[in-house]
Every structure is written in structure tokens, then in C-alpha cells.
Scaffold this active site. Structure first.
Site, PDB file in Angstrom:
ATOM      1  N   ARG A   8     -28.745  14.968  14.179  1.00 20.50           N
ATOM      2  CA  ARG A   8     -28.812  16.263  13.494  1.00 20.50           C
ATOM      3  C   ARG A   8     -28.017  16.218  12.195  1.00 20.50           C
ATOM      4  NH1 ARG A   8     -27.619  21.417  17.062  1.00 20.50           N
ATOM      5  NH2 ARG A   8     -27.948  22.227  14.974  1.00 20.50           N
ATOM      6  N   ARG A  41     -28.695  27.068  14.999  1.00 21.00           N
ATOM      7  CA  ARG A  41     -28.060  28.337  14.649  1.00 21.00           C
ATOM      8  C   ARG A  41     -28.167  28.635  13.164  1.00 21.00           C
ATOM      9  NH1 ARG A  41     -24.651  31.017  16.342  1.00 21.00           N
ATOM     10  NH2 ARG A  41     -23.505  30.997  14.380  1.00 21.00           N
ATOM     11  N   ARG A  82     -20.141  31.671  19.130  1.00 21.75           N
ATOM     12  CA  ARG A  82     -20.718  31.722  17.783  1.00 21.75           C
ATOM     13  C   ARG A  82     -21.354  33.099  17.478  1.00 21.75           C
ATOM     14  NH1 ARG A  82     -21.973  26.171  16.292  1.00 21.75           N
ATOM     15  NH2 ARG A  82     -21.966  26.920  14.153  1.00 21.75           N
ATOM     16  N   PRO A  83     -20.625  34.177  17.522  1.00 19.86           N
ATOM     17  CA  PRO A  83     -21.193  35.503  17.223  1.00 19.86           C
ATOM     18  C   PRO A  83     -21.628  35.603  15.760  1.00 19.86           C
ATOM     19  CG  PRO A  83     -18.811  35.621  17.312  1.00 19.86           C
ATOM     20  CD  PRO A  83     -19.180  34.234  17.754  1.00 19.86           C
ATOM     21  N   VAL A  84     -22.399  36.638  15.457  1.00 24.27           N
ATOM     22  CA  VAL A  84     -22.855  36.884  14.075  1.00 24.27           C
ATOM     23  C   VAL A  84     -22.467  38.285  13.618  1.00 24.27           C
ATOM     24  CG1 VAL A  84     -24.753  35.215  14.049  1.00 24.27           C
ATOM     25  CG2 VAL A  84     -25.137  37.530  14.954  1.00 24.27           C
ATOM     26  N   ASP A  85     -21.448  38.850  14.287  1.00 21.44           N
ATOM     27  CA  ASP A  85     -21.063  40.231  13.965  1.00 21.44           C
ATOM     28  C   ASP A  85     -20.663  40.405  12.495  1.00 21.44           C
ATOM     29  OD1 ASP A  85     -18.912  38.528  14.991  1.00 21.44           O
ATOM     30  OD2 ASP A  85     -17.609  40.195  14.489  1.00 21.44           O
ATOM     31  N   LEU A  86     -20.033  39.394  11.910  1.00 23.76           N
ATOM     32  CA  LEU A  86     -19.592  39.539  10.509  1.00 23.76           C
ATOM     33  C   LEU A  86     -20.787  39.528   9.552  1.00 23.76           C
ATOM     34  CD1 LEU A  86     -16.403  37.277  10.596  1.00 23.76           C
ATOM     35  CD2 LEU A  86     -16.546  39.776  10.763  1.00 23.76           C
ATOM     36  N   ASP A 134     -14.809  20.366  11.643  1.00 26.72           N
ATOM     37  CA  ASP A 134     -15.898  19.387  11.842  1.00 26.72           C
ATOM     38  C   ASP A 134     -15.393  17.961  11.842  1.00 26.72           C
ATOM     39  OD1 ASP A 134     -18.482  21.210  10.020  1.00 26.72           O
ATOM     40  OD2 ASP A 134     -17.549  21.485  11.971  1.00 26.72           O
ATOM     41  N   CYS A 157     -23.479  27.883  21.569  1.00 31.36           N
ATOM     42  CA  CYS A 157     -23.822  26.454  21.638  1.00 31.36           C
ATOM     43  C   CYS A 157     -22.649  25.775  22.340  1.00 31.36           C
ATOM     44  CB  CYS A 157     -24.047  25.883  20.243  1.00 31.36           C
ATOM     45  SG  CYS A 157     -22.537  25.760  19.317  1.00 31.36           S
ATOM     46  N   LYS A 185     -25.335  18.151   4.839  1.00 32.24           N
ATOM     47  CA  LYS A 185     -26.148  18.969   5.759  1.00 32.24           C
ATOM     48  C   LYS A 185     -25.818  20.456   5.567  1.00 32.24           C
ATOM     49  CE  LYS A 185     -24.836  19.513  10.214  1.00 32.24           C
ATOM     50  NZ  LYS A 185     -24.754  20.925  10.642  1.00 32.24           N
ATOM     51  N   ASN A 186     -24.520  20.750   5.498  1.00 34.69           N
ATOM     52  CA  ASN A 186     -24.123  22.164   5.468  1.00 34.69           C
ATOM     53  C   ASN A 186     -24.227  22.786   4.089  1.00 34.69           C
ATOM     54  OD1 ASN A 186     -23.789  21.931   8.167  1.00 34.69           O
ATOM     55  ND2 ASN A 186     -21.552  21.867   8.130  1.00 34.69           N
ATOM     56  N   ILE A 202     -10.460  27.006  15.267  1.00 33.44           N
ATOM     57  CA  ILE A 202     -11.684  27.675  14.819  1.00 33.44           C
ATOM     58  C   ILE A 202     -12.634  27.991  15.977  1.00 33.44           C
ATOM     59  CG2 ILE A 202     -13.669  27.540  13.259  1.00 33.44           C
ATOM     60  CD1 ILE A 202     -11.079  27.494  11.691  1.00 33.44           C
TER      61      ILE A 202
HETATM   62  C1  EPZ Z   1     -20.418  26.482   9.677  1.00 35.11           C
HETATM   63  O1  EPZ Z   1     -20.776  27.121  10.893  1.00 35.11           O
HETATM   64  C2  EPZ Z   1     -20.877  25.044   9.815  1.00 35.11           C
HETATM   65  N1  EPZ Z   1     -22.328  24.992   9.969  1.00 35.11           N
HETATM   66  C3  EPZ Z   1     -20.184  24.402  11.033  1.00 35.11           C
HETATM   67  O2  EPZ Z   1     -20.568  23.045  11.065  1.00 35.11           O
HETATM   68  C4  EPZ Z   1     -18.670  24.487  10.824  1.00 35.11           C
HETATM   69  O3  EPZ Z   1     -18.035  23.973  11.967  1.00 35.11           O
HETATM   70  C5  EPZ Z   1     -18.245  25.937  10.606  1.00 35.11           C
HETATM   71  O4  EPZ Z   1     -18.987  26.494   9.489  1.00 35.11           O
HETATM   72  C6  EPZ Z   1     -16.761  26.073  10.299  1.00 35.11           C
HETATM   73  O5  EPZ Z   1     -16.446  25.314   9.168  1.00 35.11           O
HETATM   74  C7  EPZ Z   1     -23.109  25.122   8.865  1.00 35.11           C
HETATM   75  O6  EPZ Z   1     -22.618  25.278   7.756  1.00 35.11           O
HETATM   76  C8  EPZ Z   1     -24.583  25.045   9.079  1.00 35.11           C
HETATM   77  P1  EPZ Z   1     -18.192  30.154  10.911  1.00 35.11           P
HETATM   78  P2  EPZ Z   1     -20.648  28.740  11.003  1.00 35.11           P
HETATM   79  O7  EPZ Z   1     -19.065  31.342  10.780  1.00 35.11           O
HETATM   80  O8  EPZ Z   1     -21.031  29.351   9.704  1.00 35.11           O
HETATM   81  C9  EPZ Z   1     -16.324  33.056  14.100  1.00 35.11           C
HETATM   82  C10 EPZ Z   1     -21.312  21.069  12.033  1.00 35.11           C
HETATM   83  O9  EPZ Z   1     -20.801  20.332  12.880  1.00 35.11           O
HETATM   84  N2  EPZ Z   1     -17.341  34.022  13.647  1.00 35.11           N
HETATM   85  O10 EPZ Z   1     -17.272  29.780   9.785  1.00 35.11           O
HETATM   86  O11 EPZ Z   1     -21.356  29.160  12.228  1.00 35.11           O
HETATM   87  C11 EPZ Z   1     -16.949  31.961  14.955  1.00 35.11           C
HETATM   88  O12 EPZ Z   1     -17.023  32.380  16.307  1.00 35.11           O
HETATM   89  C12 EPZ Z   1     -21.290  22.567  12.221  1.00 35.11           C
HETATM   90  O13 EPZ Z   1     -21.853  20.673  10.968  1.00 35.11           O
HETATM   91  C13 EPZ Z   1     -17.287  35.331  14.105  1.00 35.11           C
HETATM   92  O14 EPZ Z   1     -16.416  35.685  14.894  1.00 35.11           O
HETATM   93  O15 EPZ Z   1     -19.080  28.864  11.220  1.00 35.11           O
HETATM   94  C14 EPZ Z   1     -16.013  30.816  14.791  1.00 35.11           C
HETATM   95  O16 EPZ Z   1     -14.941  30.941  15.703  1.00 35.11           O
HETATM   96  C15 EPZ Z   1     -20.658  22.957  13.542  1.00 35.11           C
HETATM   97  N3  EPZ Z   1     -18.230  36.222  13.691  1.00 35.11           N
HETATM   98  C16 EPZ Z   1     -15.455  30.998  13.372  1.00 35.11           C
HETATM   99  O17 EPZ Z   1     -15.798  32.340  12.978  1.00 35.11           O
HETATM  100  C17 EPZ Z   1     -19.236  35.878  12.818  1.00 35.11           C
HETATM  101  O18 EPZ Z   1     -20.063  36.725  12.448  1.00 35.11           O
HETATM  102  C18 EPZ Z   1     -16.034  30.029  12.361  1.00 35.11           C
HETATM  103  O19 EPZ Z   1     -17.397  30.276  12.289  1.00 35.11           O
HETATM  104  C19 EPZ Z   1     -19.281  34.536  12.366  1.00 35.11           C
HETATM  105  C20 EPZ Z   1     -18.325  33.624  12.783  1.00 35.11           C
END
Ligand code: EPZ
Length: 418
Positions: free
Chosen positions: A399, A94, A123-127, A307, A118, A22-23, A329
Site C-alpha cells: 500500500r 480511509r 480513526r474518527p472523522v469528527d473534526l 508513521d 483500522c 503516498k500521503n 497519536i
Molecule cells: C494521516 O492520517 C496519514 N494518512 C497517516 O498515515 C498518518 O499516520 C496520520 O496522518 C498522522 O500523521 C494519510 O495522509 C493518507 P490524523 P489521518 O487525522 O489524516 C485523531 C500511513 O501509514 N482524529 O492526523 O487519518 C485520530 O484519531 C498512514 O501512511 C480525530 O480525533 O491522521 C488520530 O488519533 C497511517 N478526529 C489523530 O487525530 C478527526 O476528525 C491523528 O489523525 C481526525 C483525526
């Protein structure tokens, strides 16, 4: 709304085939926006989230055909005219935010609703946005939307990620491949899904090196061409079935999987006393005794995957002894624990740490899936519980798990969807 009914206590035996990840398929679908023409994605799992992403691409003007029987998606992107992603689709999933990088790179503008939080966290997107502005985009937010815009072309840059975010790495990588000049992403995520995306981008003509390490280098190209790409198998689905075999005292062959992507899960299960045999693209899991308690801490790859945390918590409720699970995480990824406690699990939560007292005979109960992996954890618990477990809100499970009840029934489980 449908529910799962599970009558537990059957040791699982047999073979299960793992579907495409999926990912990996979600970013691969977004990457199609980087080029004109027809891209073909293969071994695509029939998941809710895949349909959602297909609908999103179609709403941007792409012509998408998902042939579920052939497990193949064809995406024709010549007619992509829109640069705004609709709220209801981004709000559903997301990962829709992953279209921002490709749209910005290809059209010089992208408007995407800010994804809400969620169940598992804010789940911010600042990065993601920090990366886009480093590449020369102007970011503005308002009315729940974020817009990135650049006059002309993006310019390569050196970008350091404060956290090795999977989504930010993918989004920035997809923007950088069409930027002018070189981009270096430091402290990048190194998950197998990142490597798979880079493989696809290179097959489209991009110049990407270092994917899978914490430093990814990109030399921008003017144009990319369509490709055919088969996504990697889903390591989290595979890990989930490994635990199902181990928890029910069975023996299962997990086919179409890459043991290399599952090292932390294999290591932890071996530490717990589960017998695991690795072959080229198959893993055999045999529960030779009641598992022993182990401690688990989630980390970015190659650490123990977040996960798999919920599923592991369910598994450890069956182990002998007391285990400790630390979720580093996401700030709220223990929602499954209250539901597991309704089945008799003895678990205490202290901040990001869960203390699990093992050796408990779980009892069937009515429980609710709160998110995708929590739902999977409840299915695993139901497979071990005495009597019947009824799991509601299983759309969460759909999902990320293709035909879960069919795959489990083929292993001898008594599970139906009603
Ligand atoms: C991906 O989500 C996966 N989803 C998630 O899988 C997975 O849990 C996660 O990576 C961690 O491995 C997909 O690939 C579609 P992150 P993502 O950005 O990209 C913080 C599932 O069950 N962060 O690595 O959203 C955030 O808050 C799903 O299949 C920022 O602070 O994960 C979190 O604490 C759930 N700023 C940490 O990083 C940002 O801009 C990890 O988030 C982005 C993230």
C-alpha cells in the site's frame, strides 16, 4: 497470498531512489475534483492506495489514466456527475474520505461511507465534519453513510481544530478554497504533505497562505482551473531506508529526498550514533558502530512522525541499552511488537509506552504484517535477523512502499516475494 522471504545479516550498501509521497498524492488526487478539465500529476508512485484512489475518482465519473511507466496520472473531471463514494472503496482505504471536501465544495453535496476504524485505531472523522458544518454544510449520518449538503455555496469561517489532524486539515482546506469569503484554520496540521497540497491548490488558482504553520488562511475563489503538479518525495519511505542502512551496519545513499522533511528522524539517528550527511536532495547514512539506545515520542509535525514509530522500534531492538518509545497519536499502533517478539526482540508494553531492551540478535521466524508500517518494521527486522524470516500479509506493505523488494535487493539484501 504472497509473502516476503528474507535471509538477514547483509549490511546494505548502494543507492536507493525515493518515490513520490503516498500521503501527498492521495489528497492531490482528491483535489482534482475541485475543477473541470484535465489535471496531470507527476512522479506518482505505483502503490495499491494510488490505484484505489484512482478507482474512486473513476466511480465518481472522472476519466483517470495512470501511466505507471511514465509515473504520471491524468485526471479528466468534467464528467464528474456522482457525489456518492462507494462503500467498498472507502472501506479499503480511509483516505477515500478526502473526496468529501472537494465534492461538497464543487457540487454542494457529498455522500461518503463513514470510514471504519483500522488496525491502528478508531480513526474518527469528527473534526472533518465540524469543519464542514462551520463552512455552512448540513451534516446527516445514517446507514453507515455521512452526507454533507449546502444550498448554494459554502461560506468561509474561522475553524479551530481540537487536534492538528492531517486529514481534517486537508479536507477542510479543499472545501474552503471554493467557499465565499475568508476561512482561517487554526491549530492546523503543518506536515509537508499539507504544504504540497496548498502548493497544488494555489497552482489551480486558489488563494491559500500559511500552509506549514498552525494557521492557514484561505480567501475563497469562484472557480479553479486544472494544473500540473509533481508531488514531494515520500519522507516516510526515505526514513524507512535510512533505518535499514543503520540497522544492518551498512552505508546507503538516499536519493530524491528532502532532508528538511526528516529533521526529527535525522536528529534521533545522529543521537543514536549513526553518521548522517545531508546534501541538497540526498542523504547519506553510514552505520559506523552499533547504535546507542535513544528515547522517542511521536508528535504531530515537526515532531517525530508516528508513521516512523514501528520502524524505529525495530531499529532500537538492535541498539545498545534500553530505549523508551511513546506513541501519542494512535491508540493501537504497537501491533508490530508481538511479531518482533516472535523474532526474539525483548520489548514490554505499558499503555502507550514500549520499553525496548536493545542488543538482541533477532532470529528469523514466520511473522505477519498487521498494517502498513508494522509490515515495514518486520522487513527491517528480517534484514538483521539470523537465518530466514517469512512475512505474510505483505499487501499491507504494498500500500505504501513501491517495489520494496527490488529497492532492497539493489542494496544487497536477500529478499524475494513468493
Ligand atoms: C494521516 O492520517 C496519514 N494518512 C497517516 O498515515 C498518518 O499516520 C496520520 O496522518 C498522522 O500523521 C494519510 O495522509 C493518507 P490524523 P489521518 O487525522 O489524516 C485523531 C500511513 O501509514 N482524529 O492526523 O487519518 C485520530 O484519531 C498512514 O501512511 C480525530 O480525533 O491522521 C488520530 O488519533 C497511517 N478526529 C489523530 O487525530 C478527526 O476528525 C491523528 O489523525 C481526525 C483525526
Amino acid at each position: 497470498m504472497s509473502v516476503f522471504l528474507i535471509d538477514g545479516g547483509i549490511p546494505l550498501k548502494g543507492t536507493v531512489r525515493i518515490s513520490g509521497a503516498k500521503n501527498a498524492i492521495l489528497p492531490a488526487l482528491a483535489a482534482c475534483l475541485l475543477t473541470d478539465g484535465k489535471t496531470v500529476l507527476k512522479d506518482v508512485p505505483n502503490l495499491e492506495d494510488v490505484h484505489t484512489m484512482c478507482n474512486l475518482l473513476a466511480s465518481l465519473g472522472a476519466r483517470v489514466n495512470f501511466n505507471v511507466e511514465k509515473r504520471e496520472i491524468t485526471i479528466e473531471t468534467t464528467s464528474v456527475i456522482e457525489d456518492t463514494a462507494p462503500y467498498e472503496l472507502v472501506n479499503t482505504m480511509r483516505a477515500s474520505f478526502l473526496v468529501m471536501g472537494p465534492l461538497l465544495a464543487r457540487k454542494g453535496r457529498a455522500r461518503v461511507p463513514l470510514p471504519g476504524g483500522c488496525a491502528i485505531g478508531s480513526r474518527p472523522v469528527d473534526l472533518h465534519l465540524k469543519g464542514f458544518s462551520a463552512l455552512g454544510a448540513t451534516i446527516t449520518t445514517g446507514h453507515g453513510y455521512v452526507e454533507a449538503r449546502v444550498n448554494g455555496r459554502l461560506t468561509g469561517a474561522r475553524i479551530y481544530l481540537d487536534f492538528p489532524s492531517v486529514g481534517a486539515t486537508e479536507n477542510i482546506l479543499m472545501a474552503a478554497v471554493l467557499a465565499k469569503g475568508q476561512t482561517v484554520i487554526e491549530n492546523a496540521a503543518s506536515e509537508p504533505e499539507i504544504v504540497d497540497l496548498a502548493t497544488m491548490l494555489v497552482s489551480m488558482g486558489a488563494n491559500v497562505t500559511g500552509a506549514g504553520t498552525d494557521t492557514i488562511r484561505v480567501i475563497g475563489t469562484d472557480k479553479l482551473h486544472p494544473t500540473e503538479h509533481m508531488v514531494i518525495p515520500d519522507r516516510i519511505e526515505a526514513g524507512t531506508y535510512m533505518l535499514a542502512a543503520a540497522m544492518t551496519g551498512g552505508e546507503v545513499n538516499i536519493e530524491n529526498t528532502m532532508a528538511d522533511h526528516l529533521k526529527p528522524v535525522i536528529a534521533k539517528l545522529r543521537e543514536a550514533g549513526v553518521e548522517i550527511t545531508e546534501e541538497f536532495n540526498r542523504i547519506n547514512v553510514r552505520a559506523v558502530r552499533r547504535p546507542k539506545a535513544v528515547d522517542v515520542k511521536t508528535h504531530p509535525y515537526p515532531g517525530f512522525p508516528t508513521d516512523m514509530q514501528a520502524q524505529m522500534t525495530a531499529f532500537l531492538s538492535q541498539a545498545e541499552g534500553t530505549s523508551m518509545v511513546v506513541e501519542t497519536i494512535f491508540e493501537n499502533r504497537f501491533m508490530h511488537i508481538n511479531e518482533l517478539k516472535r523474532m526474539g526482540a525483548r520489548i514490554k508494553i505499558d499503555g502507550r509506552t514500549a520499553i525496548i531492551e536493545g542488543g538482541v540478535q533477532l532470529m528469523g521466524a514466520q511473522v505477519r504484517a498487521t498494517d502498513l508500517r508494522a509490515g515495514a518494521a518486520l522487513v527491517l527486522a528480517g534484514l538483521c535477523a539470523k537465518d530466514r524470516t517469512e512475512i505474510s500479509e505483505i499487501h499491507h506493505v504494498d500500500r505504501g512502499y513501491e517495489a520494496m523488494e527490488q529497492k532492497l535487493r539493489a542494496l544487497g539484501a536477500r529478499i524475494v516475494r513468493v
